[in-house]
Motif scaffolding. Sequence first.
Motif, PDB file in Angstrom:
ATOM      1  N   PRO A  35       0.793  -1.223   0.000  1.00 15.43           N
ATOM      2  CA  PRO A  35       0.000   0.000   0.000  1.00 15.43           C
ATOM      3  C   PRO A  35       0.834   1.287   0.000  1.00 15.43           C
ATOM      4  O   PRO A  35       0.326   2.347  -0.346  1.00 15.43           O
ATOM      5  N   THR A  36       2.098   1.198   0.384  1.00 17.56           N
ATOM      6  CA  THR A  36       2.978   2.359   0.378  1.00 17.56           C
ATOM      7  C   THR A  36       4.421   1.890   0.471  1.00 17.56           C
ATOM      8  O   THR A  36       4.684   0.724   0.779  1.00 17.56           O
ATOM      9  N   GLN A  37       5.335   2.804   0.207  1.00 20.54           N
ATOM     10  CA  GLN A  37       6.767   2.510   0.346  1.00 20.54           C
ATOM     11  C   GLN A  37       7.170   2.745   1.792  1.00 20.54           C
ATOM     12  O   GLN A  37       6.577   3.574   2.476  1.00 20.54           O
ATOM     13  N   GLY A  38       8.209   2.046   2.233  1.00 20.31           N
ATOM     14  CA  GLY A  38       8.727   2.277   3.582  1.00 20.31           C
ATOM     15  C   GLY A  38       9.082   0.992   4.286  1.00 20.31           C
ATOM     16  O   GLY A  38       8.790  -0.105   3.806  1.00 20.31           O
ATOM     17  N   GLN A  39       9.690   1.162   5.435  1.00 25.22           N
ATOM     18  CA  GLN A  39      10.140   0.028   6.246  1.00 25.22           C
ATOM     19  C   GLN A  39       9.020  -0.428   7.172  1.00 25.22           C
ATOM     20  O   GLN A  39       8.330   0.394   7.784  1.00 25.22           O
ATOM     21  N   VAL A  40       8.852  -1.739   7.288  1.00 20.79           N
ATOM     22  CA  VAL A  40       7.892  -2.298   8.238  1.00 20.79           C
ATOM     23  C   VAL A  40       8.498  -2.136   9.633  1.00 20.79           C
ATOM     24  O   VAL A  40       9.569  -2.665   9.917  1.00 20.79           O
ATOM     25  N   VAL A  41       7.813  -1.353  10.471  1.00 20.26           N
ATOM     26  CA  VAL A  41       8.340  -1.060  11.809  1.00 20.26           C
ATOM     27  C   VAL A  41       7.571  -1.773  12.912  1.00 20.26           C
ATOM     28  O   VAL A  41       7.985  -1.753  14.064  1.00 20.26           O
ATOM     29  N   ALA A  55       2.752  -1.958  10.539  1.00 21.77           N
ATOM     30  CA  ALA A  55       2.974  -0.516  10.456  1.00 21.77           C
ATOM     31  C   ALA A  55       4.135  -0.295   9.495  1.00 21.77           C
ATOM     32  O   ALA A  55       5.182  -0.939   9.613  1.00 21.77           O
ATOM     33  N   ILE A  56       3.935   0.612   8.543  1.00 21.45           N
ATOM     34  CA  ILE A  56       4.951   0.929   7.546  1.00 21.45           C
ATOM     35  C   ILE A  56       5.337   2.392   7.738  1.00 21.45           C
ATOM     36  O   ILE A  56       4.491   3.288   7.577  1.00 21.45           O
ATOM     37  N   ALA A  57       6.597   2.637   8.109  1.00 21.31           N
ATOM     38  CA  ALA A  57       7.075   4.005   8.308  1.00 21.31           C
ATOM     39  C   ALA A  57       7.187   4.702   6.962  1.00 21.31           C
ATOM     40  O   ALA A  57       7.484   4.067   5.947  1.00 21.31           O
ATOM     41  N   ARG A  65      -1.864   3.544  -1.353  1.00 20.26           N
ATOM     42  CA  ARG A  65      -2.564   2.971  -2.500  1.00 20.26           C
ATOM     43  C   ARG A  65      -3.365   1.731  -2.091  1.00 20.26           C
ATOM     44  O   ARG A  65      -2.977   1.005  -1.178  1.00 20.26           O
ATOM     45  N   ALA A  66      -4.449   1.496  -2.807  1.00 22.15           N
ATOM     46  CA  ALA A  66      -5.263   0.303  -2.568  1.00 22.15           C
ATOM     47  C   ALA A  66      -4.429  -0.938  -2.879  1.00 22.15           C
ATOM     48  O   ALA A  66      -3.827  -1.035  -3.947  1.00 22.15           O
ATOM     49  N   ALA A  67      -4.408  -1.875  -1.956  1.00 18.54           N
ATOM     50  CA  ALA A  67      -3.619  -3.098  -2.135  1.00 18.54           C
ATOM     51  C   ALA A  67      -4.272  -4.060  -3.122  1.00 18.54           C
ATOM     52  O   ALA A  67      -3.612  -4.940  -3.667  1.00 18.54           O
ATOM     53  N   ALA A  97      -7.559  -2.531   5.430  1.00 21.87           N
ATOM     54  CA  ALA A  97      -7.727  -1.298   6.192  1.00 21.87           C
ATOM     55  C   ALA A  97      -6.426  -0.506   6.178  1.00 21.87           C
ATOM     56  O   ALA A  97      -5.331  -1.082   6.253  1.00 21.87           O
ATOM     57  N   TYR A  98      -6.565   0.823   6.098  1.00 16.29           N
ATOM     58  CA  TYR A  98      -5.438   1.751   5.954  1.00 16.29           C
ATOM     59  C   TYR A  98      -5.640   2.870   6.975  1.00 16.29           C
ATOM     60  O   TYR A  98      -6.532   3.713   6.809  1.00 16.29           O
ATOM     61  N   GLY A  99      -4.840   2.877   8.047  1.00 24.28           N
ATOM     62  CA  GLY A  99      -5.058   3.828   9.124  1.00 24.28           C
ATOM     63  C   GLY A  99      -3.941   4.842   9.289  1.00 24.28           C
ATOM     64  O   GLY A  99      -2.837   4.678   8.777  1.00 24.28           O
TER      65      GLY A  99
END
Length: 151
Positions: A35-41, A55-57, A65-67, A97-99
């Motif tokens: 759904p987005t770029q970033g590191q899984v935190v 959680a993706i930082a 974006r819609a998965a 879900a995208y929070g």
Amino acid sequence: APPAVATPAPSPPAGPVPPATPGAAVFRPGQWQWPTQGQVVSRYAEGDKARQGIAIAGTAGQPVRAAAAGTVVYSGAGLVGYGELIIIKHDDEWLSAYGHNRRRLVAEGATVSAGQQIAELGRTGTSRDMLHFEIRRNGRPVDPLPLLPAR
């Protein structure tokens, strides 16, 4: 003694192959999109109410974006702990879900395609810019990581 003869395995019955359930292919591992770029935190932990997704930082404002394709069934800030939240129904079994979004870009009832931008990443209800992402099957959270493509 006569030689042993192997018995062939029974053939499957002849006839048409039933059609695949519409949308079913979307939900194989690797068919969902990040759904987005970033590191899984933070990772999913089964049974832990505080870790029902990942959680993706990221950076405030980056695209969320819609998965997978589906219909937006919730777009609001009324669920405690999720901040600005979007929920997409993909079929009768699957939701995503995208929070913690900074800004929601889709309204309830909207049809979205896989990869379509639906929000801007933010920190509503958190101490850092991040996306909380969940996949649910029949209302129960599942670990999204095995379903997402390797990166």
